[in-house]
Design a protein around this motif. Structure first.
Motif, short mmCIF file in Angstrom:
data_model
loop_
_atom_site.label_atom_id
_atom_site.label_comp_id
_atom_site.label_asym_id
_atom_site.label_seq_id
_atom_site.Cartn_x
_atom_site.Cartn_y
_atom_site.Cartn_z
N MET A 585 0.83 -1.21 0.00
CA MET A 585 0.00 0.00 0.00
C MET A 585 0.87 1.26 0.00
N PHE A 586 1.99 1.20 0.71
CA PHE A 586 2.89 2.35 0.74
C PHE A 586 3.59 2.53 -0.60
N SER A 587 4.12 1.42 -1.15
CA SER A 587 4.89 1.52 -2.39
C SER A 587 3.98 1.72 -3.61
N GLY A 588 2.83 1.01 -3.63
CA GLY A 588 1.97 1.06 -4.81
C GLY A 588 1.28 2.40 -4.99
N VAL A 589 1.03 3.13 -3.92
CA VAL A 589 0.31 4.40 -4.02
C VAL A 589 1.24 5.58 -3.74
N PHE A 590 1.81 5.61 -2.54
CA PHE A 590 2.62 6.76 -2.13
C PHE A 590 3.90 6.88 -2.97
N PHE A 591 4.63 5.77 -3.09
CA PHE A 591 5.90 5.82 -3.81
C PHE A 591 5.69 6.02 -5.31
N SER A 592 4.77 5.24 -5.92
CA SER A 592 4.59 5.34 -7.37
C SER A 592 4.06 6.72 -7.77
N ARG A 593 3.17 7.30 -6.94
CA ARG A 593 2.68 8.64 -7.26
C ARG A 593 3.81 9.67 -7.16
N GLY A 594 4.72 9.46 -6.20
CA GLY A 594 5.86 10.35 -6.09
C GLY A 594 6.72 10.34 -7.36
N VAL A 595 6.93 9.13 -7.91
CA VAL A 595 7.74 9.02 -9.14
C VAL A 595 6.99 9.64 -10.32
N VAL A 596 5.68 9.38 -10.42
CA VAL A 596 4.88 9.97 -11.51
C VAL A 596 4.88 11.50 -11.40
N ASN A 597 4.70 12.01 -10.19
CA ASN A 597 4.72 13.47 -9.99
C ASN A 597 6.07 14.07 -10.33
N LEU A 598 7.12 13.33 -10.01
CA LEU A 598 8.47 13.82 -10.32
C LEU A 598 8.70 13.89 -11.83
N TRP A 599 8.08 12.94 -12.56
CA TRP A 599 8.30 12.88 -14.01
C TRP A 599 7.37 13.83 -14.77
N TYR A 600 6.08 13.83 -14.39
CA TYR A 600 5.10 14.62 -15.14
C TYR A 600 4.66 15.90 -14.43
N GLY A 601 4.82 15.97 -13.13
CA GLY A 601 4.24 17.09 -12.39
C GLY A 601 4.81 18.44 -12.74
N ARG A 602 6.04 18.50 -13.22
CA ARG A 602 6.67 19.80 -13.53
C ARG A 602 6.28 20.32 -14.91
N GLN A 603 5.60 19.47 -15.70
CA GLN A 603 5.21 19.89 -17.05
C GLN A 603 3.83 20.55 -17.02
N LYS A 604 3.78 21.86 -17.18
CA LYS A 604 2.51 22.60 -17.08
C LYS A 604 1.61 22.31 -18.26
N LYS A 605 2.16 22.24 -19.48
CA LYS A 605 1.36 22.00 -20.68
C LYS A 605 1.57 20.57 -21.17
N LEU A 606 1.17 19.64 -20.33
CA LEU A 606 1.33 18.23 -20.67
C LEU A 606 0.23 17.81 -21.65
N LYS A 607 0.63 17.29 -22.83
CA LYS A 607 -0.34 16.93 -23.86
C LYS A 607 -0.69 15.44 -23.85
N SER A 608 0.23 14.60 -23.41
CA SER A 608 -0.03 13.15 -23.43
C SER A 608 0.82 12.47 -22.36
N VAL A 609 0.39 11.27 -22.02
CA VAL A 609 1.15 10.46 -21.06
C VAL A 609 1.39 9.08 -21.67
N SER A 610 2.49 8.45 -21.26
CA SER A 610 2.85 7.13 -21.78
C SER A 610 2.23 6.06 -20.90
#
Length: 626
Positions: A585-610
């Motif tokens: 529960m910690f790794s699947g939600v908290f950790f994975s969202r942290g990695v996703v936010n680190l990768w995509y969160g800084r992009q303000k005009k995000l057009k698509s996701v992989s």
């Protein structure tokens, strides 16, 4: 919207570092070792003893990887089990020469190869269970009826003493199974005795009946008190087994109650299984009684008469019968120490006993009042009693020191001293199940378990990467983080990993990825509905959280039920299963969202996701994704 504050990334980083540190010792493996500890409380291990061990290895031309003095033991590590066995023999001969007292316990062991800096951080590997490390498994059946009979015998002696102190005369006190029979000449005396017994022996219930011209009183242990006696017998036997195994130098033993009258003993890493079985299977208890020297007793010894009332017949080691009184003067409970040695006069092997203050006082009083009479020292093993020695008391014996000698060799003296020193068993036990697992089979189980976890992880990771692309890769990273955390938590708790535990670990991998599948599919649904990529990520994690909680909590309840009501391998599976759910529960939600936010969160005009191909259910057209 999809940005973590710095403190959340700090938590992830701390968890990653701590997890890596405490999981690392499990990858260094174990080295064969010989462990030396003292068998006498008066001895201490010091640099001189360490030097004797090193000199013994050098004389035998044995090279040790390391020889260290670690608190209460000396540990010598070796490259292989063959060298380990040779080293044990060499150290045994050097510290316990033939004919000398067994002052040191030399035992085989397995020690972690973790570097010193990890050990300094209290980072230790998980304990390996019997099926992974090899060793021996025993199931012991406790004779509860014997425990009750022993308690009844003790109460009979106490009643005899109490009635004598109260000046209440009786015609005889005899134990019949688990009841105590007391005879009186008249009803008035029986009534006086009944009041005394009710007042001072609350655990007994009495029934009086007429028996000819006499009154017979039958006292029996009440059911509540009987259950308490049985519970105490189990606890005392478990404590005694712990003491005996500590004397053998076994590391990480498992000793636990199973059911109402059984004890499970698992000794991982034990290679001398015959010695362990002999020590555990024996039930040595000590009793000191007076020899019955009456006319009827002499006739019974010669086989021309019956054993008189209040006495019993036992054999000496030579086979000669001895008639001893049933009243027990002292038991093994009054011992504080027992050491093997030699009789100073005959130079025969002997066991030197030290009594506690109460035992020393009783022994002094009895020997002072019984000069010229014989005293028998009996040793009971597996329910059978044997008169070890029955000397004539020449003078008062004070100081609380007693010697047992007579027709025993040095090995028997050492084993008897070990058993008496470890404490007496409250009830006899019998080995009803025995399993031995060799080290080679344990190593094979470890390899198979490791491969199952590895291949299971790789299969899940490949599927996720192909089906969900970058989100699948992030899910695989969180799965690896979950496995790291699970191993670290098990190591910190010093849990015992078994083969069912490794199966649970492989199962946890499949269950842990389920949370990421729910999140990824939820993100896809949001994208199908026309949400922007950033909004889809945010909604995917938030709305999948309730489903993840429900599924994991229900699974956790099932795991807790296994943990509460299961035993043995089932509990090993349940421990890993429950911890794996929490870490997932910690790794699947908290950790994975942290990695996703680190990768995509800084992009303000995000057009698509992989996140793989997203199909619109209404038209069959796909939404373009990276």
């Amino acid at each position: 919207m999809n940005r973590y504050p710095a403190w959340k990334y700090a938590i992830i980083l701390i968890a990653l570092v701590v997890g890596a540190l405490y999981a690392l010792p499990n990858f260094f493996g174990e080295s064969p070792a010989v462990q030396v500890s003292v068998a006498k409380s008066s001895l201490k291990l010091d640099d001189a003893t360490l030097g004797r061990v090193q000199d013994a290895l050098k004389a035998a031309d044995i090279t040790a990887d390391a020889v260290t003095l670690d608190g209460t033991s000396i540990k010598a590590r070796f490259a292989s089990t063959d060298v380990q066995l040779k080293a044990k023999d060499a150290i045994q001969k050097a510290l316990n020469p033939e004919g000398a007292e067994g002052s040191y316990v030399v035992a085989l062991n397995l020690l972690s190869r973790s570097p010193a800096w990890l050990t300094a951080l209290h980072a230790s590997p998980m304990y390996l269970g019997l099926d992974l490390r090899g060793g021996v498994h025993f199931m012991l059946q406790v004779d509860m009826q014997a425990a009750l009979s022993k308690r009844a015998e003790s109460l009979a002696g106490d009643i005899r003493t109490t009635l004598r102190e109260k000046n209440v005369r009786h015609s005889g006190i005899n134990r019949n199974g688990q009841t105590i029979e007391i005879r009186f000449k008249d009803a008035a005396t029986a009534e006086a005795a009944r009041r005394i017994i009710q007042d001072q022996f609350a655990e007994l219930s009495t029934v009086e009946t007429a028996d000819g011209t006499e009154v017979k009183m039958v006292a029996s242990i009440q059911p509540v008190a009987a259950r308490k006696v049985q519970e105490q017998a189990i606890k005392q036997n478990i404590t005694t087994l712990h003491n005996r195994i500590n004397e053998l130098g076994v590391a990480e033993p498992v000793i636990q109650q199973q059911g109402l009258d059984r004890i499970v003993v698992q000794l991982p890493g034990v290679q001398d299984t015959a010695k362990a079985k002999d020590i555990l299977g024996r039930t040595a208890t000590l009793e000191i009684r007076m020899v019955d020297e009456g006319t009827e007793a002499r006739a019974a010894e010669q086989g021309t008469g019956a054993v008189p009332f209040g006495s019993e017949r036992y054999l000496e080691r030579s086979g000669a019968p001895v008639i001893v009184k049933k009243q027990v003067i002292l038991t093994g409970d009054n011992l504080t120490d027992a050491q093997p040695g030699f009789d100073q006069q005959t130079q025969e092997a002997a066991v030197h006993l030290t009594l506690d203050a109460k035992g020393a006082r009783i022994f002094r009083d009895v020997t002072r009042e019984s000069i010229g009479k014989r005293m028998a020292i009996l040793l009971f093993e597996k329910g059978k009693g044997e008169v070890v020695t029955a000397p004539v008391i020449r003078s008062e014996i004070g100081g609380g020191r007693v010697q047992i000698s007579g027709r025993m060799n040095t090995v028997e003296a050492a084993d008897t001293a070990l058993l008496l020193r470890a404490g007496s068993l409250a009830a006899p036990m019998e080995i009803i199940e025995e399993r031995t697992i060799g080290p080679s089979l344990g190593a094979e189980n470890i390899a198979k378990g490791f491969h199952s976890v590895t291949w299971g992880f790789c299969a899940v990771a490949v599927f996720m990467c192909v089906y969900y692309m970058l989100f699948g890769m992030i899910s695989s990273i969180s799965l690896a983080f979950n496995l790291l955390l699970l191993v670290a938590v098990l190591s910190m708790l010093q849990a015992t990993l078994t083969l069912p535990g490794m199966a649970a670990m492989a199962l946890v991998l499949g269950m842990a990825i389920d949370a990421n599948v729910l999140i990824n599919e939820r993100v896809r649904e949001e994208l199908r509905s026309g949400a922007s990529p950033q909004a889809a990520i945010h909604a995917g994690y938030d709305r999948a959280w309730a489903t993840i909680i429900d599924s994991n909590v229900t699974t956790l309840i099932a795991g807790l039920a296994l943990l509460a009501f299961g035993s043995g391998p089932v509990r090993g599976f349940a421990v890993v299963h429950c911890l794996g759910i929490l870490t997932s529960m910690f790794s699947g939600v908290f950790f994975s969202r942290g990695v996703v936010n680190l990768w995509y969160g800084r992009q303000k005009k995000l057009k698509s996701v992989s996140i793989g191909t997203v199909w619109r259910p209404d038209s069959g057209n796909q939404v373009t994704t990276n």
